[in-house]
Motif scaffolding. Structure first.
Motif, short mmCIF file in Angstrom:
data_model
loop_
_atom_site.label_atom_id
_atom_site.label_comp_id
_atom_site.label_asym_id
_atom_site.label_seq_id
_atom_site.Cartn_x
_atom_site.Cartn_y
_atom_site.Cartn_z
N GLU A 1 -6.18 14.10 -11.27
CA GLU A 1 -4.93 14.84 -11.16
C GLU A 1 -4.76 15.49 -9.79
O GLU A 1 -5.65 16.14 -9.28
N GLY A 2 -3.58 15.25 -9.20
CA GLY A 2 -3.19 15.94 -7.99
C GLY A 2 -3.79 15.44 -6.69
O GLY A 2 -3.46 15.97 -5.64
N LEU A 3 -4.68 14.44 -6.73
CA LEU A 3 -5.32 13.99 -5.50
C LEU A 3 -4.54 12.85 -4.85
O LEU A 3 -3.97 12.00 -5.53
N ILE A 4 -4.54 12.84 -3.53
CA ILE A 4 -3.91 11.76 -2.78
C ILE A 4 -4.70 10.49 -3.06
O ILE A 4 -5.92 10.48 -2.97
N HIS A 5 -3.99 9.44 -3.42
CA HIS A 5 -4.65 8.18 -3.77
C HIS A 5 -3.84 6.99 -3.29
O HIS A 5 -2.70 7.13 -2.88
N PHE A 6 -4.47 5.80 -3.35
CA PHE A 6 -3.80 4.59 -2.90
C PHE A 6 -4.34 3.40 -3.68
O PHE A 6 -5.41 3.45 -4.29
N GLN A 7 -3.57 2.33 -3.66
CA GLN A 7 -4.02 1.03 -4.15
C GLN A 7 -3.39 -0.03 -3.26
O GLN A 7 -2.26 0.10 -2.84
N PHE A 8 -4.20 -1.06 -2.95
CA PHE A 8 -3.76 -2.09 -2.01
C PHE A 8 -4.29 -3.44 -2.48
O PHE A 8 -5.49 -3.57 -2.75
N PRO B 1 0.84 -1.19 0.00
CA PRO B 1 0.00 0.00 0.00
C PRO B 1 0.88 1.24 0.00
O PRO B 1 1.92 1.28 0.64
N MET B 2 0.46 2.23 -0.75
CA MET B 2 1.20 3.49 -0.77
C MET B 2 0.22 4.60 -1.06
O MET B 2 -0.59 4.49 -1.96
N ALA B 3 0.28 5.65 -0.30
CA ALA B 3 -0.50 6.84 -0.58
C ALA B 3 0.42 7.81 -1.30
O ALA B 3 1.52 8.09 -0.84
N THR C 1 5.08 11.08 -2.37
CA THR C 1 4.72 9.91 -1.58
C THR C 1 4.46 10.42 -0.16
O THR C 1 5.39 10.80 0.54
N ILE C 2 3.21 10.45 0.19
CA ILE C 2 2.77 11.17 1.39
C ILE C 2 3.50 10.72 2.65
O ILE C 2 4.08 11.54 3.36
N ALA C 3 3.46 9.44 2.97
CA ALA C 3 4.09 8.97 4.22
C ALA C 3 5.59 9.23 4.21
O ALA C 3 6.15 9.65 5.23
N ASN C 4 6.24 8.98 3.08
CA ASN C 4 7.69 9.22 3.01
C ASN C 4 8.02 10.68 3.24
O ASN C 4 9.00 11.02 3.91
N GLU C 5 7.21 11.56 2.66
CA GLU C 5 7.47 13.00 2.79
C GLU C 5 7.27 13.47 4.23
O GLU C 5 8.06 14.21 4.76
N VAL C 6 6.17 13.03 4.84
CA VAL C 6 5.81 13.53 6.16
C VAL C 6 6.60 12.85 7.27
O VAL C 6 7.10 13.50 8.18
N PHE C 7 6.70 11.52 7.20
CA PHE C 7 7.30 10.78 8.31
C PHE C 7 8.77 10.40 8.06
O PHE C 7 9.41 9.86 8.95
N GLY C 8 9.28 10.67 6.87
CA GLY C 8 10.66 10.28 6.58
C GLY C 8 11.58 11.43 6.29
O GLY C 8 12.62 11.26 5.65
N SER C 9 11.23 12.63 6.72
CA SER C 9 12.08 13.78 6.42
C SER C 9 13.38 13.72 7.22
O SER C 9 13.47 13.06 8.25
N VAL D 1 -8.84 0.34 -4.04
CA VAL D 1 -8.26 1.60 -4.51
C VAL D 1 -9.12 2.77 -4.03
O VAL D 1 -10.29 2.60 -3.71
N GLY D 2 -8.52 3.94 -4.02
CA GLY D 2 -9.30 5.11 -3.65
C GLY D 2 -8.50 6.39 -3.73
O GLY D 2 -7.29 6.38 -3.94
N PHE D 3 -9.24 7.48 -3.60
CA PHE D 3 -8.61 8.80 -3.55
C PHE D 3 -9.44 9.70 -2.64
O PHE D 3 -10.59 9.41 -2.32
N VAL D 4 -8.80 10.80 -2.22
CA VAL D 4 -9.44 11.77 -1.34
C VAL D 4 -9.49 13.11 -2.06
O VAL D 4 -8.46 13.57 -2.57
N THR D 5 -10.68 13.71 -2.11
CA THR D 5 -10.76 15.05 -2.70
C THR D 5 -10.01 16.01 -1.78
O THR D 5 -9.80 15.72 -0.61
N SER D 6 -9.62 17.14 -2.33
CA SER D 6 -8.88 18.09 -1.49
C SER D 6 -9.34 19.51 -1.75
O SER D 6 -9.71 19.87 -2.87
N ASN D 7 -9.30 20.27 -0.70
CA ASN D 7 -9.60 21.70 -0.74
C ASN D 7 -10.89 22.04 -1.49
O ASN D 7 -10.87 22.78 -2.46
#
Length: 105
Positions: free
Chosen positions: A55-62, A3-5, A84-92, A24-30
């Protein structure tokens, strides 16, 4: 498939399932309407199904099936960018402090 967001800031992604079963899925934003919240759209996709990640929405597939999954994916742009959301936020490096992460999430 792990899984990867992620998000492609400049491209729409199309996924076609050849083998396996994916969640699979995505989240609308703003949203422009203040009464509308970010909405999660999900689907289980099977061989022969496709799914479009806007385009541009956070999404995943598992892979939720009992076999390996095989998919074809295409992007609408030669340079889609990648976040890559988790890598960017939790792996800085240096890491974002737990205090800030706690307040943000």
């Amino acid at each position: 498939m792990h899984p990867m967001a992620s998000s492609f800031p400049w491209a729409t992604k199309v996924l076609v399932v050849v083998k396996g079963t994916l969640f699979v899925g995505f989240v609308t934003s703003n949203p422009t309407d203040p009464n509308v919240k970010n909405k999660l759209f999900t689907k289980i996709v099977y061989p022969g199904n496709d799914f479009v990640f806007p385009e541009g929405l956070i999404h995943f597939q598992f892979n939720v099936g009992k076999t390996d999954a095989f998919v074809f994916a295409g992007l609408s742009c030669q340079n889609p960018g990648l976040i890559t959301i988790a890598n960017e936020v939790f792996g800085s490096d240096p890491p974002i402090t737990l205090y800030v992460l706690t307040k943000a999430f």
